[in-house]
Design a protein around this motif. Structure first.
Motif, PDB file in Angstrom:
ATOM      1  N   VAL A 169      31.541  32.869  44.161  1.00  0.00           N
ATOM      2  CA  VAL A 169      30.946  32.358  46.115  1.00  0.00           C
ATOM      3  C   VAL A 169      29.893  32.496  46.641  1.00  0.00           C
ATOM      4  O   VAL A 169      29.901  33.467  46.252  1.00  0.00           O
ATOM      5  CB  VAL A 169      32.426  33.301  46.032  1.00  0.00           C
ATOM      6  N   GLU A 213      35.089  25.724  50.886  1.00  0.00           N
ATOM      7  CA  GLU A 213      36.711  26.740  51.051  1.00  0.00           C
ATOM      8  C   GLU A 213      37.482  26.642  50.870  1.00  0.00           C
ATOM      9  O   GLU A 213      39.281  27.317  50.747  1.00  0.00           O
ATOM     10  CB  GLU A 213      35.864  27.911  52.026  1.00  0.00           C
ATOM     11  N   GLU A 226      31.495  37.456  44.281  1.00  0.00           N
ATOM     12  CA  GLU A 226      31.214  37.191  45.396  1.00  0.00           C
ATOM     13  C   GLU A 226      29.647  37.353  44.829  1.00  0.00           C
ATOM     14  O   GLU A 226      29.467  38.330  45.402  1.00  0.00           O
ATOM     15  CB  GLU A 226      31.899  38.107  46.366  1.00  0.00           C
ATOM     16  N   CYS A 227      28.736  36.618  45.621  1.00  0.00           N
ATOM     17  CA  CYS A 227      27.414  36.457  45.722  1.00  0.00           C
ATOM     18  C   CYS A 227      27.182  35.830  46.584  1.00  0.00           C
ATOM     19  O   CYS A 227      25.874  35.982  47.403  1.00  0.00           O
ATOM     20  CB  CYS A 227      26.864  35.090  44.486  1.00  0.00           C
ATOM     21  N   THR A 228      27.570  36.315  48.294  1.00  0.00           N
ATOM     22  CA  THR A 228      27.194  36.095  49.650  1.00  0.00           C
ATOM     23  C   THR A 228      26.466  37.113  49.894  1.00  0.00           C
ATOM     24  O   THR A 228      25.583  37.311  51.026  1.00  0.00           O
ATOM     25  CB  THR A 228      27.951  35.010  50.014  1.00  0.00           C
ATOM     26  N   GLY A 233      32.637  36.160  53.088  1.00  0.00           N
ATOM     27  CA  GLY A 233      32.415  35.381  51.371  1.00  0.00           C
ATOM     28  C   GLY A 233      33.651  36.157  50.782  1.00  0.00           C
ATOM     29  O   GLY A 233      34.331  35.375  49.778  1.00  0.00           O
ATOM     30  N   PHE A 234      33.851  37.610  51.556  1.00  0.00           N
ATOM     31  CA  PHE A 234      35.155  38.179  50.333  1.00  0.00           C
ATOM     32  C   PHE A 234      35.954  37.533  50.735  1.00  0.00           C
ATOM     33  O   PHE A 234      37.138  38.042  49.794  1.00  0.00           O
ATOM     34  CB  PHE A 234      34.484  40.241  51.066  1.00  0.00           C
ATOM     35  N   ALA A 237      36.317  34.936  48.382  1.00  0.00           N
ATOM     36  CA  ALA A 237      36.946  35.250  46.855  1.00  0.00           C
ATOM     37  C   ALA A 237      38.303  35.974  46.704  1.00  0.00           C
ATOM     38  O   ALA A 237      39.048  35.810  45.676  1.00  0.00           O
ATOM     39  CB  ALA A 237      35.381  36.339  46.543  1.00  0.00           C
ATOM     40  N   ARG A 238      39.237  36.628  47.253  1.00  0.00           N
ATOM     41  CA  ARG A 238      40.188  37.528  47.511  1.00  0.00           C
ATOM     42  C   ARG A 238      41.471  36.749  47.422  1.00  0.00           C
ATOM     43  O   ARG A 238      41.770  36.785  47.219  1.00  0.00           O
ATOM     44  CB  ARG A 238      40.360  38.131  49.378  1.00  0.00           C
ATOM     45  N   LEU A 247      38.026  40.912  41.556  1.00  0.00           N
ATOM     46  CA  LEU A 247      37.146  40.106  42.439  1.00  0.00           C
ATOM     47  C   LEU A 247      35.391  40.980  42.304  1.00  0.00           C
ATOM     48  O   LEU A 247      35.491  42.297  41.982  1.00  0.00           O
ATOM     49  CB  LEU A 247      36.845  40.794  43.944  1.00  0.00           C
ATOM     50  N   LEU A 249      32.182  42.652  43.227  1.00  0.00           N
ATOM     51  CA  LEU A 249      30.933  41.842  44.075  1.00  0.00           C
ATOM     52  C   LEU A 249      29.863  42.619  44.002  1.00  0.00           C
ATOM     53  O   LEU A 249      29.394  42.971  42.908  1.00  0.00           O
ATOM     54  CB  LEU A 249      31.492  43.204  45.379  1.00  0.00           C
ATOM     55  N   TYR A 253      25.811  44.514  51.217  1.00  0.00           N
ATOM     56  CA  TYR A 253      26.327  44.043  52.469  1.00  0.00           C
ATOM     57  C   TYR A 253      26.382  45.123  53.880  1.00  0.00           C
ATOM     58  O   TYR A 253      25.826  45.742  53.248  1.00  0.00           O
ATOM     59  CB  TYR A 253      27.895  44.111  52.627  1.00  0.00           C
TER      60      TYR A 253
END
Lengths: 328, 328
Positions: A169, A213, A226-228, A233-234, A237-238, A247, A249, A253
């Motif tokens: 992501v 998305e 999750e790279c955002t 973004g989370f 990914a979820r 997932l 991380l 954040y």
């Protein structure tokens, strides 16, 4: 020396910073080039408390060593091009003694916590942190060693194989580097982007797909990275994961994240935080050309234009911005 | 038939519920005894939408089978004491076909979602969901099969061995059951309680210790199991972990949970949701007396006093409240 200094959320170029003191067990490194990472942008936005010289992705040349560094280390390092692991550790705490040196309870972190970093002409790091570069490896490629190591760290925490369906992501500088490393596992790889922009050819050639998305919901991925660093973004990914999926991380954040914990329990999801990674494999991958990093370079700035470089790096969709600091 | 019915957050005893229809591939089970779980209390509080007969921990006797159930199944089951896995699955969806039947996309869940449950004289479940009880196993012990299976599920997701330091957060009915199963691994086990109340003798005899919340900070546990279902329990579990430690979420949460995601990344924590578990090993453990569950029984109520039983079960510190529904 020249350098960038961050204080109270303000980044300034300073022409006459005092050069760092050289502790007896450390090496003084003249920085050639350094990369701007999202963590640097977040430090500059004041999300984390840090005053000093930021920067932790660098290539430099070892100028001299502290008095306690062995002659063997000296002949290994002095005058050589190096990259450096960013956690300076005590070697004696519970984490260090259990093999988790990157989690040293007394660590300082280059340009992030308790230690001036790489956006200056000189830095110091403990001698064991430094890795010599193979001659064939260009300085510009080697500056990606630290983020490439971080990307490879995912595979040290989560086994990923050719049968896994994996979603990345975020197609920013970290996401693209992660996608490139994951593609080497042979996994069934998809990158989700906001714009639906196509992927660079090397990723497409390896079979990586792109999606939007809205195509993600209930897609049944085994692993989502999750790279955002943002809550949206989370959520993407979820939603993309199958039951019992994982997932990862891979980004910090700002602030707190609201999570539907009951859904994590019902779907038996694993959420795994991932930070640093191993330098030696990253250097091997770079040396053999396994991941082509140079297309990720978006721009180069001299150190004097550090503020402009940060501004450029923070624009949406911009990949890696480099600071050219010293000549070879 | 007699039963408890939940609708619009109100639980009532109903003397004349219609008996369930028997689908052709299911078994009609006359319920002997049933246990009240935190999930039932949360359903009654309206945290999750469910209208019907709640209850999913039960022992019953198979009365008759649907027309499509084989003669072999009939001879295995009719007239026998059974416990039942709570997820009724389709066998054909992506989750079922990948061996994750408990995550069937079309599942109904006994007394929780789309299917009337065990707090009534009769229930139905697919015949393959039912496990016959060994003769030596008492009905009162067997009613713990489902929560014991859920406790054992942790060890199917997280390897726990004798060298691991493990914390159980919450000494309620689920926490105590989990502590008892984890003690069997030989791990270094601690249970955190609000009151500092001492543990029952069998756990102390196995070397389990008790501690207070204030002793947890930075204690460096390898694994923490959160059994309270409240955000304070999550914070305690999180703080107790070493870097790269594992937090098992073993309880549902009302509402959303606020998480410091950056700290999960920096400390590279794994958070893993855990719901159901395997019945066959739970029955083996009960049969061999490996976990003594009967001290966990706090009270017994007849079905007619279901509302009082729920009230009793919801008091702080109360362990398992049972509903006596039918005679053997």
């Amino acid at each position: 020396m020249k350098g960038l200094r961050l204080e109270d959320g303000e980044l300034r170029f300073v022409p006459d910073l005092p050069p760092p003191d050289l502790p007896p067990d450390e090496a003084l490194v003249r920085v050639l080039i350094a990369g701007i990472c999202n963590t640097d942008l977040e430090l500059a936005r004041g999300y984390y408390p840090f005053a000093g010289v930021p920067g932790h992705e660098f290539v430099g040349v070892v100028e001299r060593l502290g008095a306690d560094v062995s002659a063997a280390e000296a002949s290994r390092l002095v005058g050589k091009r190096v990259v450096g692991e960013i956690n300076a550790v005590c070697g004696a705490c519970r984490a260090c003694l259990s093999g988790l040196e990157a989690h040293c309870e007394k660590r300082t972190v280059l340009g992030i916590s308790g230690r001036d970093g790489a956006f200056a002409e000189l830095l110091t790091l403990p001698a064991p942190n430094l890795h010599r570069l193979p001659d064939v490896l260009s300085t510009e490629a080697a500056v990606f060693t630290e983020p490439l190591a971080a990307a490879l760290g995912i595979q040290e925490q989560v086994p990923i194989g050719p049968s896994d369906r994996v979603l990345v992501v975020g197609a920013g500088k970290l996401g693209m580097l992660i996608a490139k490393t994951l593609a080497r596992t042979g996994c069934d790889l998809t990158v989700v982007t906001r714009s639906g922009a196509s992927l660079p050819e090397p990723l497409r050639a390896r079979g990586a797909a792109v999606c939007l998305e809205e195509d993600i919901e209930n897609a049944g991925f085994d692993v989502a990275v999750e790279c955002t660093g943002n809550p949206a973004g989370f959520v993407i990914a979820r939603r993309a994961l199958r039951p019992r999926g994982t997932l990862v991380l891979k980004s910090t954040y700002a602030g707190r994240l609201e999570v539907d914990a009951s859904a994590l329990v019902v779907d038996e999801i694993t959420v795994i935080g991932s930070r640093c990674g191993p330098f030696a494999p990253a250097l091997r991958v770079l040396e053999e050309g396994g991941v082509d990093v140079t297309p990720l370079v978006a721009a180069r700035y001299p150190l004097e234009e550090g503020a402009a470089a940060f501004e450029h790096a923070s624009r949406p969709g911009v990949l890696k911005v480099l600071l050219e600091i010293g000549g070879e």
